[in-house]
Write an enzyme that holds these catalytic residues in place. Structure first.
Site, short mmCIF file in Angstrom:
data_model
loop_
_atom_site.label_atom_id
_atom_site.label_comp_id
_atom_site.label_asym_id
_atom_site.label_seq_id
_atom_site.Cartn_x
_atom_site.Cartn_y
_atom_site.Cartn_z
N TRP A 184 0.66 -1.07 0.14
CA TRP A 184 0.24 0.19 0.16
C TRP A 184 1.03 1.71 0.21
CZ3 TRP A 184 -0.02 3.70 4.05
CH2 TRP A 184 -1.39 4.90 3.71
N GLU A 225 -2.90 -3.50 -2.27
CA GLU A 225 -4.71 -2.16 -1.67
C GLU A 225 -4.70 -0.56 -1.99
OE1 GLU A 225 -3.95 -1.34 2.43
OE2 GLU A 225 -5.57 -0.85 2.99
N LYS A 227 -6.44 2.76 -2.40
CA LYS A 227 -7.19 3.77 -1.53
C LYS A 227 -7.90 4.49 -2.64
CE LYS A 227 -6.29 6.08 2.63
NZ LYS A 227 -5.37 6.38 3.62
N ASP A 259 -9.94 -2.28 1.54
CA ASP A 259 -9.63 -1.71 2.66
C ASP A 259 -11.57 -0.73 3.37
OD1 ASP A 259 -7.85 -0.49 5.27
OD2 ASP A 259 -10.21 0.01 4.44
N HIS A 262 -11.60 2.48 2.41
CA HIS A 262 -11.31 3.27 1.55
C HIS A 262 -12.00 3.19 -0.35
CE1 HIS A 262 -6.43 1.68 2.24
NE2 HIS A 262 -7.40 2.54 3.59
N HIS A 286 -8.97 -5.70 5.05
CA HIS A 286 -8.44 -4.95 5.24
C HIS A 286 -10.09 -4.08 6.07
CE1 HIS A 286 -3.60 -3.19 5.57
NE2 HIS A 286 -4.34 -4.83 5.51
N ASP A 294 -11.95 8.18 5.93
CA ASP A 294 -11.31 6.79 5.99
C ASP A 294 -10.21 6.93 7.44
OD1 ASP A 294 -7.83 4.65 5.04
OD2 ASP A 294 -9.72 4.54 6.02
N ASP A 296 -10.71 5.20 10.64
CA ASP A 296 -9.57 3.47 11.46
C ASP A 296 -10.41 4.31 12.76
OD1 ASP A 296 -7.23 4.69 8.96
OD2 ASP A 296 -7.63 2.39 9.30
N ASP A 326 -8.08 -3.67 10.44
CA ASP A 326 -6.73 -2.49 10.07
C ASP A 326 -7.23 -1.36 11.02
OD1 ASP A 326 -5.44 -0.28 7.39
OD2 ASP A 326 -4.70 -0.62 9.32
C1 LIG Z 1 -1.28 0.29 8.08
C2 LIG Z 1 -1.92 0.38 6.82
O1 LIG Z 1 -0.64 -0.06 6.01
C3 LIG Z 1 -2.78 1.10 6.31
O2 LIG Z 1 -4.01 1.26 8.04
C4 LIG Z 1 -3.14 0.92 5.37
O3 LIG Z 1 -3.51 -0.94 4.99
C5 LIG Z 1 -4.38 1.40 4.85
O4 LIG Z 1 -5.18 1.49 5.18
C6 LIG Z 1 -4.26 3.15 4.58
O5 LIG Z 1 -5.58 3.90 4.77
MN LIG Z 2 -5.82 -0.81 5.10
#
Ligand SMILES: C[C@H](O)[C@H](O)[C@@H](O)C(=O)CO
Ligand SMILES: [Mn+2]
Length: 419
Positions: A184, A225, A227, A259, A262, A286, A294, A296, A326
């Site tokens: 990523w 991955e 985004k 993810d 994303h 993820h 996003d 998290d 994640d």
């Molecule tokens: C830390 C991870 O690599 C990161 O969260 C990545 O997976 C991601 O989702 C970035 O938005």
């Molecule tokens: Mn991720």
């Protein structure tokens, strides 16, 4: 009724749906979910002193963040002791452990720099997943890495990716469990770019250069991955969904990684899973919880998390979908964040395994949609919690909120002493 009697009662109810709850529990115990180390220290890592970059943010400043490999491992052990189910360890390259004053830059990392993590994983009978760290480093030039127009910059990060291939294979050989290696990058632009194609052509070329590093595809599962945007790269990210899917679809053995933070807020990854399963032998996820962006946030037992688990289970894809968590919340106790998130996805998997998929599919195929709606809604009130408590009992962890007392004691005895 006591817990055993409640479980026996629940067992009978689910038997009426054709579900064997004992078999469900046995199956759930064997589903590996990858636990990300970076919730424990706000994605800081150990190899650089600079800020977290890449357009991601760990908001909050709750005391007690892990600062060393030893503290991070201690915290992960504490959190894992509160979680039922099978874990994998998910590491970033930035968590390399250097000893005796040694240091290696990202493009010079070697397996030996992760030997401590292998020891940790073996102690807990875990496989290891891995992520090259294409952010939080001085060699990120103008926010770019594998897509940079500067050849020297690209070559540094390609060398880093190749080093991570070698380390991933080391993990798989040491643990006997394949290593998912997720690529990523945060590369993109804050405002309207003049060239969207060039960075993506360079990205494709860079990933191909990384994957030219010899490895056993049975041991290393490379993923890309995607985004849609990041903080500071709102107008364009090179690794878009179309790019990642197309790259994986045209490069044998490469998996797309979705993810669920994303995508645009109305897009559901749960719906994308069965679409990708039509074309890819394996995919990776993820699992996170985006709030407005996003963000998290810690994974909860919410609708989309349940739907994601349902699509994996009802499509018999537990052996085709590599599940990783994640999220990184720095505003609450990080042990609790790890634990709530992991337990939430375990609950989602249990809920999916307790759903009579074939019965419901039959109603859909016979166009008995009224009955389908009724049954899907009524099943929501079946005693999932009594099966959950039995599952936790068999795993030797608390089923209810009692585990939080241990988090509070750990905060008092350990975390509060980290000044
Ligand atoms: C830390 C991870 O690599 C990161 O969260 C990545 O997976 C991601 O989702 C970035 O938005
Ligand atoms: Mn991720």
């Amino acid at each position: 009724m006591n817990q055993t009697e409640r479980y026996e009662s629940a067992k009978e109810l689910y038997r009426g749906l054709g579900i064997d709850t004992d078999q469900v529990i046995r199956r759930l115990k064997e589903i590996p979910v990858s636990l990300h180390c970076w919730q424990g220290d706000d994605v800081k890592g150990f190899d650089q002193d600079g800020p977290l970059t890449g357009g991601i943010q760990a908001t909050g400043n709750y005391p007690g963040r892990a600062r060393t490999p030893e503290e991070l491992m201690e915290d992960m052990e504490m959190a894992m002791s509160l979680m039922p189910g099978k874990k994998k360890l998910n590491l970033h390259a930035s968590y390399a452990v250097f000893e005796n004053g040694e240091y290696a830059d990202r493009d010079q990392l070697e397996p030996k720099h992760f030997a401590k993590w292998v020891e940790f994983a073996k102690k807990h009978h875990m496989g290891i997943d891995f992520n090259p760290t294409f952010f939080s480093h001085a060699k990120v030039k103008d926010g770019l890495t594998l897509t940079s127009p500067d050849k020297e910059t690209r070559e540094f990060w390609i060398r880093h990716g190749k080093a991570c291939i070698r380390i991933s294979e080391y993990f798989a050989k040491e643990t006997g469990i394949p290593c998912v290696m997720n690529i990523w990058i945060g590369d993109g632009f804050k405002d309207v770019p003049a060239d969207r194609l060039g960075p993506r052509l360079r990205y494709r070329e860079s990933i191909e250069a990384i994957l030219a590093e010899p490895y056993d595809p049975k041991l290393v599962k490379p993923c890309v991955e995607s985004k849609v945007f990041g903080i500071g790269v709102e107008s364009y990210t090179a690794g878009s969904a179309e790019f990642a899917l197309s790259f994986a679809a045209t490069h044998q053995g490469v998996l797309p990684l979705m993810d669920n933070g994303h995508y645009h807020p109305t897009e559901m990854v749960s719906d994308k899973i069965p679409a990708l399963l039509c074309f890819f032998p394996e995919i990776a996820l993820h699992v996170t919880r985006p709030v407005r962006w996003d963000s998290d946030h810690v994974v909860l037992f919410d609708d989309e998390t349940r739907e994601i688990a349902k699509e994996i289970v009802r499509n018999n894809a537990l052996n085709r979908v590599y599940i990783a968590l994640d999220y990184f919340d720095a505003s609450i106790n990080r042990i609790s964040a790890w634990t709530v998130g992991f337990r939430s996805f375990q609950k989602a998997l249990l809920s999916a395994l307790l759903t009579p998929a074939e019965l419901l599919k039959g109603l859909q195929d016979e166009n008995r949609m009224s009955e389908l709606m009724m049954l899907q809604e009524e099943i929501k009130l079946y005693p999932l919690g009594d099966v959950w408590n039995e599952y936790c009992r068999q795993c030797g962890v608390e089923g209810g909120q009692g585990w939080f007392e241990k988090v509070k004691a750990y905060e008092q005895d350990v975390l509060s002493k980290r000044k």
